[in-house]
Structure formats: C-alpha cells, structure tokens
Design a protein around this motif. Sequence first.
Motif, PDB file in Angstrom:
ATOM      1  N   ASP A   7       0.831  -1.213   0.000  1.00 29.34           N
ATOM      2  CA  ASP A   7       0.000   0.000   0.000  1.00 29.34           C
ATOM      3  C   ASP A   7       0.862   1.258   0.000  1.00 29.34           C
ATOM      4  OD1 ASP A   7      -2.308  -1.525  -0.017  1.00 29.34           O
ATOM      5  OD2 ASP A   7      -2.585  -1.418   2.163  1.00 29.34           O
ATOM      6  N   LEU A   8       1.914   1.254   0.790  1.00 33.53           N
ATOM      7  CA  LEU A   8       2.811   2.412   0.850  1.00 33.53           C
ATOM      8  C   LEU A   8       3.496   2.631  -0.497  1.00 33.53           C
ATOM      9  CD1 LEU A   8       4.076   4.685   2.487  1.00 33.53           C
ATOM     10  CD2 LEU A   8       5.823   3.041   3.254  1.00 33.53           C
ATOM     11  N   ILE A   9       3.929   1.558  -1.131  1.00 31.72           N
ATOM     12  CA  ILE A   9       4.571   1.670  -2.452  1.00 31.72           C
ATOM     13  C   ILE A   9       3.608   2.321  -3.434  1.00 31.72           C
ATOM     14  CG2 ILE A   9       5.413   0.341  -4.433  1.00 31.72           C
ATOM     15  CD1 ILE A   9       6.593  -1.651  -2.355  1.00 31.72           C
ATOM     16  N   THR A  10       2.353   1.878  -3.410  1.00 33.45           N
ATOM     17  CA  THR A  10       1.344   2.446  -4.301  1.00 33.45           C
ATOM     18  C   THR A  10       1.155   3.938  -4.024  1.00 33.45           C
ATOM     19  OG1 THR A  10       0.211   0.317  -4.426  1.00 33.45           O
ATOM     20  CG2 THR A  10      -1.063   2.264  -5.049  1.00 33.45           C
ATOM     21  N   LYS A  13       4.782   5.838  -5.025  1.00 34.04           N
ATOM     22  CA  LYS A  13       5.316   5.680  -6.377  1.00 34.04           C
ATOM     23  C   LYS A  13       4.675   6.735  -7.281  1.00 34.04           C
ATOM     24  CE  LYS A  13       6.539   2.321  -9.766  1.00 34.04           C
ATOM     25  NZ  LYS A  13       5.846   1.557 -10.766  1.00 34.04           N
ATOM     26  N   GLY A  14       5.497   7.485  -7.938  1.00 34.01           N
ATOM     27  CA  GLY A  14       5.015   8.562  -8.800  1.00 34.01           C
ATOM     28  C   GLY A  14       5.034   9.916  -8.116  1.00 34.01           C
ATOM     29  N   HIS A  15       4.966   9.930  -6.778  1.00 35.07           N
ATOM     30  CA  HIS A  15       5.013  11.188  -6.034  1.00 35.07           C
ATOM     31  C   HIS A  15       6.398  11.441  -5.453  1.00 35.07           C
ATOM     32  CE1 HIS A  15       0.707  11.590  -6.411  1.00 35.07           C
ATOM     33  NE2 HIS A  15       0.555  10.365  -5.938  1.00 35.07           N
ATOM     34  N   ASP A  16       7.088  10.386  -5.132  1.00 41.23           N
ATOM     35  CA  ASP A  16       8.433  10.469  -4.561  1.00 41.23           C
ATOM     36  C   ASP A  16       9.418  10.099  -5.677  1.00 41.23           C
ATOM     37  OD1 ASP A  16      10.904   9.764  -3.334  1.00 41.23           O
ATOM     38  OD2 ASP A  16       9.879   9.347  -1.440  1.00 41.23           O
ATOM     39  N   ASP A  24      12.110   1.859 -10.432  1.00 41.72           N
ATOM     40  CA  ASP A  24      12.225   1.613 -11.875  1.00 41.72           C
ATOM     41  C   ASP A  24      13.576   0.999 -12.235  1.00 41.72           C
ATOM     42  OD1 ASP A  24       9.665   2.574 -12.204  1.00 41.72           O
ATOM     43  OD2 ASP A  24      10.300   4.537 -12.957  1.00 41.72           O
ATOM     44  N   LYS A  25      14.640   1.446 -11.587  1.00 44.23           N
ATOM     45  CA  LYS A  25      15.976   0.895 -11.838  1.00 44.23           C
ATOM     46  C   LYS A  25      16.024  -0.568 -11.411  1.00 44.23           C
ATOM     47  CE  LYS A  25      20.433   0.959 -12.714  1.00 44.23           C
ATOM     48  NZ  LYS A  25      20.942   0.909 -14.068  1.00 44.23           N
ATOM     49  N   HIS A  26      15.427  -0.888 -10.271  1.00 43.72           N
ATOM     50  CA  HIS A  26      15.378  -2.271  -9.791  1.00 43.72           C
ATOM     51  C   HIS A  26      14.655  -3.154 -10.808  1.00 43.72           C
ATOM     52  CE1 HIS A  26      13.771  -5.700  -7.526  1.00 43.72           C
ATOM     53  NE2 HIS A  26      14.882  -5.609  -6.816  1.00 43.72           N
ATOM     54  N   ASN A  27      13.515  -2.690 -11.291  1.00 49.52           N
ATOM     55  CA  ASN A  27      12.750  -3.468 -12.261  1.00 49.52           C
ATOM     56  C   ASN A  27      13.505  -3.630 -13.577  1.00 49.52           C
ATOM     57  OD1 ASN A  27      10.641  -3.947 -10.519  1.00 49.52           O
ATOM     58  ND2 ASN A  27       9.452  -2.198 -11.217  1.00 49.52           N
ATOM     59  N   ILE A  58      20.195  -1.923  -4.659  1.00 51.69           N
ATOM     60  CA  ILE A  58      19.057  -1.021  -4.875  1.00 51.69           C
ATOM     61  C   ILE A  58      17.861  -1.479  -4.043  1.00 51.69           C
ATOM     62  CG2 ILE A  58      17.375  -0.233  -6.591  1.00 51.69           C
ATOM     63  CD1 ILE A  58      19.725  -0.174  -8.599  1.00 51.69           C
ATOM     64  N   LYS A  59      17.665  -2.797  -3.959  1.00 51.18           N
ATOM     65  CA  LYS A  59      16.571  -3.314  -3.137  1.00 51.18           C
ATOM     66  C   LYS A  59      16.762  -2.905  -1.683  1.00 51.18           C
ATOM     67  CE  LYS A  59      13.997  -7.536  -2.188  1.00 51.18           C
ATOM     68  NZ  LYS A  59      13.877  -8.971  -2.501  1.00 51.18           N
ATOM     69  N   ASP A  60      17.990  -2.944  -1.201  1.00 55.27           N
ATOM     70  CA  ASP A  60      18.280  -2.490   0.168  1.00 55.27           C
ATOM     71  C   ASP A  60      17.938  -1.016   0.341  1.00 55.27           C
ATOM     72  OD1 ASP A  60      19.144  -5.007   0.932  1.00 55.27           O
ATOM     73  OD2 ASP A  60      21.280  -4.526   0.683  1.00 55.27           O
ATOM     74  N   GLN A  61      18.274  -0.209  -0.665  1.00 53.18           N
ATOM     75  CA  GLN A  61      17.962   1.224  -0.606  1.00 53.18           C
ATOM     76  C   GLN A  61      16.448   1.439  -0.581  1.00 53.18           C
ATOM     77  OE1 GLN A  61      20.051   3.726  -3.477  1.00 53.18           O
ATOM     78  NE2 GLN A  61      21.651   2.169  -3.595  1.00 53.18           N
ATOM     79  N   ILE A  62      15.738   0.678  -1.400  1.00 56.46           N
ATOM     80  CA  ILE A  62      14.272   0.776  -1.432  1.00 56.46           C
ATOM     81  C   ILE A  62      13.698   0.436  -0.062  1.00 56.46           C
ATOM     82  CG2 ILE A  62      12.180  -0.310  -2.357  1.00 56.46           C
ATOM     83  CD1 ILE A  62      13.681  -0.552  -5.057  1.00 56.46           C
ATOM     84  N   TYR A  63      14.184  -0.639   0.539  1.00 57.80           N
ATOM     85  CA  TYR A  63      13.694  -1.059   1.847  1.00 57.80           C
ATOM     86  C   TYR A  63      13.952   0.014   2.908  1.00 57.80           C
ATOM     87  CZ  TYR A  63      12.936  -3.832   6.043  1.00 57.80           C
ATOM     88  OH  TYR A  63      12.482  -4.284   7.248  1.00 57.80           O
TER      89      TYR A  63
END
Length: 73
Positions: A7-10, A13-16, A24-27, A58-63
């Motif tokens: 829910d937080l990702i949704t 995403k797009g605002h931050d 996007d880089k992770h994907n 990058i996944k660590d940074q996202i977390y």
Amino acid sequence: MFPEYRDLITQIKGHDHHFTRLFDKHNALDQEIKNKEAHIEPGTQLEIERLKKEKLAIKDQIYQHLKQVSANA
C-alpha cells in the motif's frame, strides 16, 4: 517485492521521485538479468552476478526508504 509495504509503495510511487527512480531501476535490472539468463541478450556469468549485486543494493535502498517513510507517516 515487500508485500508488507504494498500500500505504501502504491501511495508514494510517482510522487516520490527518488523512490520511483530506485523502483524503476530495480525493475529494469531484474528484466536485464532475466534476459541475459535466458540468452535473449548476450552476457557473461560474471556480468550477471554484477547486475544481481547492483539489484540487491538497490533493493536495500528501497527497503530503507520504505522504512523511513513508514516511520514518518
């Protein structure tokens, strides 16, 4: 990735922009790795391992970003 933060990702995403860039880089890295492993794109095993390490970083940074945003909410 991180179902507990879905829910937080949704929401962010797009605002931050920083988060969106990381996400996007992770994907993109994930797709590049899959393509190289499936031999759709050329790549050595060493290159694939390097990409996996970059993706994990990058996944660590996202977390960390998600934890920070969650704590401030």
